[in-house]
Design a protein around this motif. Structure first.
Motif, PDB file in Angstrom:
ATOM      1  N   PRO A 148       0.810  -1.223   0.000  1.00  0.00           N
ATOM      2  CA  PRO A 148       0.000   0.000   0.000  1.00  0.00           C
ATOM      3  C   PRO A 148       0.846   1.276   0.000  1.00  0.00           C
ATOM      4  N   LEU A 149       0.213   2.343  -0.444  1.00  0.00           N
ATOM      5  CA  LEU A 149       0.783   3.677  -0.400  1.00  0.00           C
ATOM      6  C   LEU A 149       0.169   4.389   0.787  1.00  0.00           C
ATOM      7  N   ASP A 150       0.993   4.785   1.750  1.00  0.00           N
ATOM      8  CA  ASP A 150       0.545   5.464   2.959  1.00  0.00           C
ATOM      9  C   ASP A 150       0.728   6.967   2.764  1.00  0.00           C
ATOM     10  N   LEU A 151      -0.362   7.711   2.789  1.00  0.00           N
ATOM     11  CA  LEU A 151      -0.343   9.156   2.560  1.00  0.00           C
ATOM     12  C   LEU A 151      -0.314   9.970   3.859  1.00  0.00           C
ATOM     13  N   SER A 152      -0.264   9.310   4.995  1.00  0.00           N
ATOM     14  CA  SER A 152      -0.409  10.003   6.279  1.00  0.00           C
ATOM     15  C   SER A 152       0.706  11.019   6.558  1.00  0.00           C
ATOM     16  N   ALA A 170      10.184  -3.191   6.570  1.00  0.00           N
ATOM     17  CA  ALA A 170       9.611  -3.675   7.833  1.00  0.00           C
ATOM     18  C   ALA A 170       8.085  -3.544   7.853  1.00  0.00           C
ATOM     19  N   HIS A 171       7.569  -2.421   7.336  1.00  0.00           N
ATOM     20  CA  HIS A 171       6.122  -2.189   7.328  1.00  0.00           C
ATOM     21  C   HIS A 171       5.452  -2.645   6.037  1.00  0.00           C
ATOM     22  N   ARG A 172       6.289  -2.956   5.020  1.00  0.00           N
ATOM     23  CA  ARG A 172       5.784  -3.335   3.692  1.00  0.00           C
ATOM     24  C   ARG A 172       4.816  -2.275   3.173  1.00  0.00           C
ATOM     25  N   LYS A 173       5.270  -1.024   3.231  1.00  0.00           N
ATOM     26  CA  LYS A 173       4.489   0.115   2.763  1.00  0.00           C
ATOM     27  C   LYS A 173       5.414   1.107   2.079  1.00  0.00           C
ATOM     28  N   VAL A 174       4.848   1.842   1.133  1.00  0.00           N
ATOM     29  CA  VAL A 174       5.522   3.008   0.577  1.00  0.00           C
ATOM     30  C   VAL A 174       4.880   4.208   1.251  1.00  0.00           C
ATOM     31  N   PHE A 175       5.713   5.040   1.858  1.00  0.00           N
ATOM     32  CA  PHE A 175       5.239   6.245   2.525  1.00  0.00           C
ATOM     33  C   PHE A 175       5.490   7.447   1.619  1.00  0.00           C
ATOM     34  N   LEU A 176       4.467   8.234   1.379  1.00  0.00           N
ATOM     35  CA  LEU A 176       4.609   9.464   0.607  1.00  0.00           C
ATOM     36  C   LEU A 176       4.888  10.591   1.588  1.00  0.00           C
ATOM     37  N   ARG A 201      12.246  -4.771  -6.392  1.00  0.00           N
ATOM     38  CA  ARG A 201      13.566  -5.351  -6.131  1.00  0.00           C
ATOM     39  C   ARG A 201      13.554  -6.167  -4.832  1.00  0.00           C
ATOM     40  N   HIS A 202      12.817  -5.700  -3.827  1.00  0.00           N
ATOM     41  CA  HIS A 202      12.698  -6.439  -2.570  1.00  0.00           C
ATOM     42  C   HIS A 202      11.994  -7.775  -2.808  1.00  0.00           C
ATOM     43  N   GLU A 203      10.922  -7.738  -3.591  1.00  0.00           N
ATOM     44  CA  GLU A 203      10.185  -8.970  -3.891  1.00  0.00           C
ATOM     45  C   GLU A 203      11.009  -9.935  -4.744  1.00  0.00           C
ATOM     46  N   LEU A 204      11.974  -9.406  -5.498  1.00  0.00           N
ATOM     47  CA  LEU A 204      12.875 -10.254  -6.284  1.00  0.00           C
ATOM     48  C   LEU A 204      14.032 -10.799  -5.444  1.00  0.00           C
ATOM     49  N   GLY A 205      14.123 -10.347  -4.190  1.00  0.00           N
ATOM     50  CA  GLY A 205      15.141 -10.866  -3.292  1.00  0.00           C
ATOM     51  C   GLY A 205      16.418 -10.045  -3.204  1.00  0.00           C
TER      52      GLY A 205
END
Length: 119
Positions: A11-15, A29-35, A67-71
């Motif tokens: 998810p994209l976190d807009l907070s 660690a959170h498996r999020k993209v922070f904007l 890239r993380h999901e590709l290892g």
């Protein structure tokens, strides 16, 4: 989301976006993209990283996810973090949704980071 073409579930976190001086980034660690507020291009920015559009910035962060999901292992310390960031910008520059200016900014960002890594 358009940038992920429906293939990523991060998810994209807009907070943080409205708070001054916040950073955009992918958190493994959170498996999020922070904007963060820094995703918006500077009006007089000289460096490619500071003038990237929000779309280019998000393409870069979602390239971290891919890239993380590709290892790929992401170093966090200098100087190797610069190399990883350069590789990620090049990876992001190949995203087909990006226009020429966004691609150029991402490639220039990679070049700038490689120059710092080599120094």
């Amino acid at each position: 989301m358009l940038i992920t073409e429906g293939g990523l579930t991060v998810p994209l976190d807009l907070s943080r976006a409205a708070s001054g001086f916040t950073m955009t980034g992918y958190s493994e660690a959170h498996r999020k993209v922070f904007l963060g507020a820094n995703a918006y291009p500077g009006s007089n920015a000289v460096e490619a990283n500071a003038r990237m559009s929000v779309l280019a910035c998000l393409a870069h962060e979602y390239a971290h996810v891919e890239r993380h999901e590709l290892g790929y292992s992401r170093p966090t310390g200098l100087p190797d973090v610069l190399l990883a960031e350069a590789e990620t910008s090049i990876h992001a520059s190949l995203h087909r949704i990006l226009g020429r200016r966004d691609r150029e900014d991402l490639v220039e960002d990679a070049r700038d980071r490689l120059m710092r890594w080599l120094a």
